[in-house]
Motif scaffolding. Sequence first.
Motif, PDB file in Angstrom:
ATOM      1  N   PHE A   1     -30.146 -36.253  63.080  1.00  0.00           N
ATOM      2  CA  PHE A   1     -29.807 -35.432  61.922  1.00  0.00           C
ATOM      3  C   PHE A   1     -28.962 -36.258  60.969  1.00  0.00           C
ATOM      4  CE2 PHE A   1     -27.181 -32.195  59.759  1.00  0.00           C
ATOM      5  CZ  PHE A   1     -28.203 -31.495  59.154  1.00  0.00           C
ATOM      6  N   LEU A   2     -29.235 -36.153  59.669  1.00  0.00           N
ATOM      7  CA  LEU A   2     -28.498 -36.876  58.640  1.00  0.00           C
ATOM      8  C   LEU A   2     -27.612 -35.887  57.881  1.00  0.00           C
ATOM      9  CD1 LEU A   2     -31.511 -38.955  57.302  1.00  0.00           C
ATOM     10  CD2 LEU A   2     -29.812 -39.661  58.966  1.00  0.00           C
TER      11      LEU A   2
ATOM     12  N   TYR B   1     -19.965 -35.551  58.605  1.00  0.00           N
ATOM     13  CA  TYR B   1     -20.057 -36.734  59.466  1.00  0.00           C
ATOM     14  C   TYR B   1     -18.670 -37.250  59.819  1.00  0.00           C
ATOM     15  CZ  TYR B   1     -21.374 -41.441  60.991  1.00  0.00           C
ATOM     16  OH  TYR B   1     -21.534 -42.593  61.711  1.00  0.00           O
ATOM     17  N   ASP B   2     -17.746 -37.239  58.858  1.00  0.00           N
ATOM     18  CA  ASP B   2     -16.399 -37.761  59.087  1.00  0.00           C
ATOM     19  C   ASP B   2     -15.590 -36.890  60.044  1.00  0.00           C
ATOM     20  OD1 ASP B   2     -16.957 -39.857  57.402  1.00  0.00           O
ATOM     21  OD2 ASP B   2     -16.101 -38.876  55.632  1.00  0.00           O
TER      22      ASP B   2
ATOM     23  N   ASN C   1     -25.547 -42.028  56.996  1.00  0.00           N
ATOM     24  CA  ASN C   1     -24.880 -41.663  58.234  1.00  0.00           C
ATOM     25  C   ASN C   1     -25.806 -40.776  59.043  1.00  0.00           C
ATOM     26  OD1 ASN C   1     -22.549 -42.961  57.365  1.00  0.00           O
ATOM     27  ND2 ASN C   1     -21.821 -41.141  56.320  1.00  0.00           N
ATOM     28  N   ALA C   2     -25.894 -41.026  60.355  1.00  0.00           N
ATOM     29  CA  ALA C   2     -26.804 -40.263  61.201  1.00  0.00           C
ATOM     30  C   ALA C   2     -26.102 -39.856  62.487  1.00  0.00           C
ATOM     31  CB  ALA C   2     -28.040 -41.086  61.522  1.00  0.00           C
ATOM     32  N   LEU C   3     -26.548 -38.734  63.040  1.00  0.00           N
ATOM     33  CA  LEU C   3     -26.049 -38.237  64.310  1.00  0.00           C
ATOM     34  C   LEU C   3     -27.225 -38.046  65.256  1.00  0.00           C
ATOM     35  CD1 LEU C   3     -23.713 -35.372  63.082  1.00  0.00           C
ATOM     36  CD2 LEU C   3     -22.991 -37.606  63.895  1.00  0.00           C
ATOM     37  N   GLU C   4     -26.994 -38.323  66.518  1.00  0.00           N
ATOM     38  CA  GLU C   4     -27.956 -37.956  67.540  1.00  0.00           C
ATOM     39  C   GLU C   4     -27.352 -36.775  68.287  1.00  0.00           C
ATOM     40  OE1 GLU C   4     -30.294 -39.802  71.372  1.00  0.00           O
ATOM     41  OE2 GLU C   4     -29.445 -41.148  69.872  1.00  0.00           O
ATOM     42  N   ILE C   5     -28.045 -35.639  68.245  1.00  0.00           N
ATOM     43  CA  ILE C   5     -27.505 -34.388  68.764  1.00  0.00           C
ATOM     44  C   ILE C   5     -28.392 -33.900  69.904  1.00  0.00           C
ATOM     45  CG2 ILE C   5     -26.935 -31.996  68.195  1.00  0.00           C
ATOM     46  CD1 ILE C   5     -26.589 -32.928  65.294  1.00  0.00           C
ATOM     47  N   GLU C   6     -27.752 -33.459  70.995  1.00  0.00           N
ATOM     48  CA  GLU C   6     -28.477 -32.868  72.115  1.00  0.00           C
ATOM     49  C   GLU C   6     -28.425 -31.355  71.984  1.00  0.00           C
ATOM     50  OE1 GLU C   6     -28.447 -32.668  76.988  1.00  0.00           O
ATOM     51  OE2 GLU C   6     -26.789 -33.609  75.925  1.00  0.00           O
TER      52      GLU C   6
ATOM     53  N   TYR D   1     -24.014 -43.055  64.212  1.00  0.00           N
ATOM     54  CA  TYR D   1     -24.419 -44.387  63.794  1.00  0.00           C
ATOM     55  C   TYR D   1     -24.787 -44.358  62.322  1.00  0.00           C
ATOM     56  CZ  TYR D   1     -29.157 -42.584  64.613  1.00  0.00           C
ATOM     57  OH  TYR D   1     -30.292 -41.830  64.607  1.00  0.00           O
ATOM     58  N   VAL D   2     -24.946 -45.544  61.771  1.00  0.00           N
ATOM     59  CA  VAL D   2     -25.304 -45.692  60.367  1.00  0.00           C
ATOM     60  C   VAL D   2     -26.661 -46.379  60.296  1.00  0.00           C
ATOM     61  CG1 VAL D   2     -24.657 -46.756  58.170  1.00  0.00           C
ATOM     62  CG2 VAL D   2     -22.890 -45.812  59.662  1.00  0.00           C
TER      63      VAL D   2
END
Length: 131
Positions: A94-95, A101-102, A81-86, A61-62
């Motif tokens: 995490f950014l 990200y791409d 840009n952000a990620l949700e990581i398990e 997500y952004v």
Amino acid sequence: MSILSTPLELISHGGAAAVSGAIILAAECLIFFLFALVIRRLIIFSGKKEVKISGRVIRKYVVPEHRKWQGKASVTVLAQNALEIEVENRFFQFLPVSWKYDRISEGDQIDVAIQRGRIGNEIRIVDIGPF
């Protein structure tokens, strides 16, 4: 009255000295508390090695452009840009840098470099693959 006084001496004198003593005591307590938090953070993560494990990207997500207070001014923070990581059944935000990200899509298994804290089972994501 001496030039150097402790806050408790000022409070015991009463009147205006009590007010200034209470303010000085509160400021000293705040400084001590912040110092304790910094020392705790250093104790938890200092000198710990990075461990590379596998994680899964839950979503991409952004974070939109927004205004944020920094010090005495309101500044504009650009979109990120952000990620949700398990990782180990826990979810982290995490950014990453834009080229990482791409290359990642939702549901991918990725390598994650983490640090495990000494106290309280804390985990901090340091970086994501490729390294």
